[in-house]
Design an enzyme around this catalytic site. Structure first.
Site, PDB file in Angstrom:
ATOM      1  N   LYS A  60      32.029  42.833  32.410  1.00 58.84           N
ATOM      2  CA  LYS A  60      33.278  42.083  32.241  1.00 58.84           C
ATOM      3  C   LYS A  60      33.688  41.435  33.564  1.00 58.84           C
ATOM      4  O   LYS A  60      33.131  41.776  34.623  1.00 58.84           O
ATOM      5  CB  LYS A  60      34.377  43.037  31.742  1.00 58.84           C
ATOM      6  CG  LYS A  60      34.694  44.184  32.707  1.00 58.84           C
ATOM      7  CD  LYS A  60      35.553  45.265  32.051  1.00 58.84           C
ATOM      8  CE  LYS A  60      35.830  46.408  33.008  1.00 58.84           C
ATOM      9  NZ  LYS A  60      36.515  47.530  32.345  1.00 58.84           N
ATOM     10  N   TYR A  66      51.082  31.167  60.016  1.00 61.81           N
ATOM     11  CA  TYR A  66      52.383  30.907  59.393  1.00 61.81           C
ATOM     12  C   TYR A  66      53.401  31.981  59.781  1.00 61.81           C
ATOM     13  O   TYR A  66      53.054  33.151  59.920  1.00 61.81           O
ATOM     14  CB  TYR A  66      52.246  30.907  57.874  1.00 61.81           C
ATOM     15  CG  TYR A  66      51.594  29.672  57.313  1.00 61.81           C
ATOM     16  CD1 TYR A  66      52.084  28.405  57.580  1.00 61.81           C
ATOM     17  CD2 TYR A  66      50.471  29.790  56.490  1.00 61.81           C
ATOM     18  CE1 TYR A  66      51.482  27.277  57.048  1.00 61.81           C
ATOM     19  CE2 TYR A  66      49.867  28.666  55.947  1.00 61.81           C
ATOM     20  CZ  TYR A  66      50.377  27.411  56.239  1.00 61.81           C
ATOM     21  OH  TYR A  66      49.791  26.305  55.706  1.00 61.81           O
TER      22      TYR A  66
HETATM   23  C1  LIG Z   1      35.806  48.699  32.683  1.00 66.16           C
HETATM   24  C2  LIG Z   1      35.521  49.810  31.747  1.00 66.16           C
HETATM   25  C3  LIG Z   1      34.435  50.684  31.974  1.00 66.16           C
HETATM   26  C4  LIG Z   1      33.605  50.635  33.239  1.00 66.16           C
HETATM   27  O1  LIG Z   1      34.246  51.421  34.199  1.00 66.16           O
HETATM   28  P1  LIG Z   1      33.621  51.650  35.665  1.00 66.16           P
HETATM   29  O2  LIG Z   1      34.533  52.620  36.282  1.00 66.16           O
HETATM   30  O3  LIG Z   1      33.641  50.321  36.347  1.00 66.16           O
HETATM   31  O4  LIG Z   1      32.255  52.160  35.463  1.00 66.16           O
HETATM   32  C5  LIG Z   1      34.143  51.609  31.018  1.00 66.16           C
HETATM   33  N1  LIG Z   1      34.905  51.733  29.907  1.00 66.16           N
HETATM   34  C6  LIG Z   1      35.969  50.940  29.671  1.00 66.16           C
HETATM   35  C7  LIG Z   1      36.757  51.132  28.432  1.00 66.16           C
HETATM   36  C8  LIG Z   1      36.329  49.976  30.582  1.00 66.16           C
HETATM   37  O5  LIG Z   1      37.390  49.192  30.362  1.00 66.16           O
END
Ligand SMILES: *Cc1c(COP(=O)(O)O)cnc(C)c1O
Length: 377
Positions: A46, A273
């Site tokens: 993702k 800034y």
């Molecule tokens: C993002 C996500 C993961 C992955 O988690 P990591 O800690 O990055 O391995 C797994 N399960 C769900 C439901 C997630 O949203």
């Protein structure tokens, strides 16, 4: 007059992210070797593969032995399908029910978190299409985010899941404190999960896979691997040293830029800034063309970059497109600046930067804007 060659030219910024696909592939292999062989491996790609590029991360993960993929939104799943990825894909958040037919057509698995959603999604389904709605049922065991909590909610879902056009591919939960010091809450969540899977078994629904563990949980508590693990962070090399798998994991992203200018500034002069920094003694200041619009937020003021093997602190406010660093000496324009990665035996990690902003390494990598070009090794 503009010449055709110059019209076609693609200008390149000096600020760029190098993604090492081989690191992702070898991380997945390393992780696979550390978890029970019976557990399937879902690679979480993702947010554009945690900022590394979704398709590159998916391909590298699958090459390293991942069985399936996960994303947060349907648009991310379609990006992978259109990029030629054929592996199973799970969308981790409920999509608008009207889009369920799109998911079915592209063979994308969905997350169901309520009976109302399932009923609505089925109402949109094309009755003439043989494609089933494939779902994983989400159970809220204590994260308080998504999923069913009460037995009544489950009972309402059962007749909808039993329909012929629905296929129950999994049932899962997500842990709130997998990396925490106190493990009691993990135990509470697992106890609730077992109780809920009891409801599922009692109702005659047979999900193909039960799963609960992300990176931290799966590496720290291999007994929680169940039928599948969902690995995001660790496949990109983000892992607490306390549960690093044997052989270690490699960071897969390197971020570099080049000095635009270096100048000698007198004691007492102001930098950036709002006069955010005052020179406590005279010295060299370098300007680097990266700013908060690239994902290098103002919270990173005070963090280091590496230049010619020296740690140089970011001084003054970070601007939209540029920031200033304190240099140990004059450095020519064009000198390489390493913002993430190794240089001359030192290394700046996403974890180090995340500590500074009170977050996790993936917030640093996912913040990198599309304006920062990804170069693939
Ligand atoms: C993002 C996500 C993961 C992955 O988690 P990591 O800690 O990055 O391995 C797994 N399960 C769900 C439901 C997630 O949203």
């Amino acid at each position: 007059m503009r010449t055709p060659a110059l019209q076609r030219a693609e200008p390149r910024r000096d600020t760029r992210a190098e993604v090492d696909r081989e690191a992702i592939r070898s991380n997945v292999r390393t992780i696979r070797a550390a978890i029970p062989a019976s557990a399937a491996f879902m690679a979480v790609v993702k947010a554009d593969g945690y900022g590394h590029g979704a398709i590159a991360a998916a391909e590298a993960g699958l090459a390293g032995g991942a069985d399936s993929l996960a994303v947060a939104f349907l648009s991310e799943a379609l990006q992978l399908r259109r990029g030629g990825i054929r592996a199973p894909i799970l969308v981790l958040t409920p999509i608008p029910p009207g889009e369920a037919p799109i998911a079915a057509e592209w063979d994308v698995m969905l997350t169901v978190a309520s009976a109302a959603w399932m009923a609505e999604a089925r109402s949109f389904k094309n009755p003439y299409s043989p494609a089933k709605i494939k779902v994983h049922v989400k159970l809220d065991t204590g994260l308080g985010r998504l999923g069913l909590r009460e037995r009544g909610e489950w009972e309402a879902l059962v007749p909808l899941l039993a329909a012929r056009d629905v296929s129950v591919e999994g049932a899962y939960t997500h842990l709130a404190t997998a990396g925490g010091k106190d493990t009691a809450y993990v135990e509470t969540q697992i106890r609730r999960f077992r109780e809920m899977t009891g409801w599922i078994e009692a109702s005659g629904i047979r999900p193909r896979r039960y799963h609960c563990a992300g990176s931290a949980a799966a590496l720290r508590f291999p007994e929680l691997a169940m039928d599948m693990v969902r690995f995001g962070a660790a496949m990109y090399g983000f892992c607490d040293p306390r549960w690093m798998p044997p052989g270690g994991l490699r960071p897969a992203l390197r971020l570099t830029s080049r000095l635009v200018q270096a100048k000698y500034v007198a004691k007492g002069e102001r930098i950036g800034y709002d006069n955010g920094y005052a020179m406590d003694e005279s010295g060299w200041i370098g300007t680097v063309p990266i700013g908060y619009a690239d994902g290098w937020g103002q919270g990173l003021q005070g963090a280091d970059v590496l230049i010619e093997g020296n740690r140089c602190p970011i001084v003054g406010r970070i601007g939209m497109d540029q920031l200033m660093v304190r240099l140990p000496r004059d450095c020519p324009a064009g000198t390489t600046v390493t913002l993430i990665g190794e240089e001359a035996g030192d290394c700046i990690t996403c974890a180090e930067l995340a500590d500074r902003i009170g977050s996790v390494p993936q917030e640093i990598s996912t913040a990198l804007a599309t304006r920062v070009e990804r170069m693939y090794k």
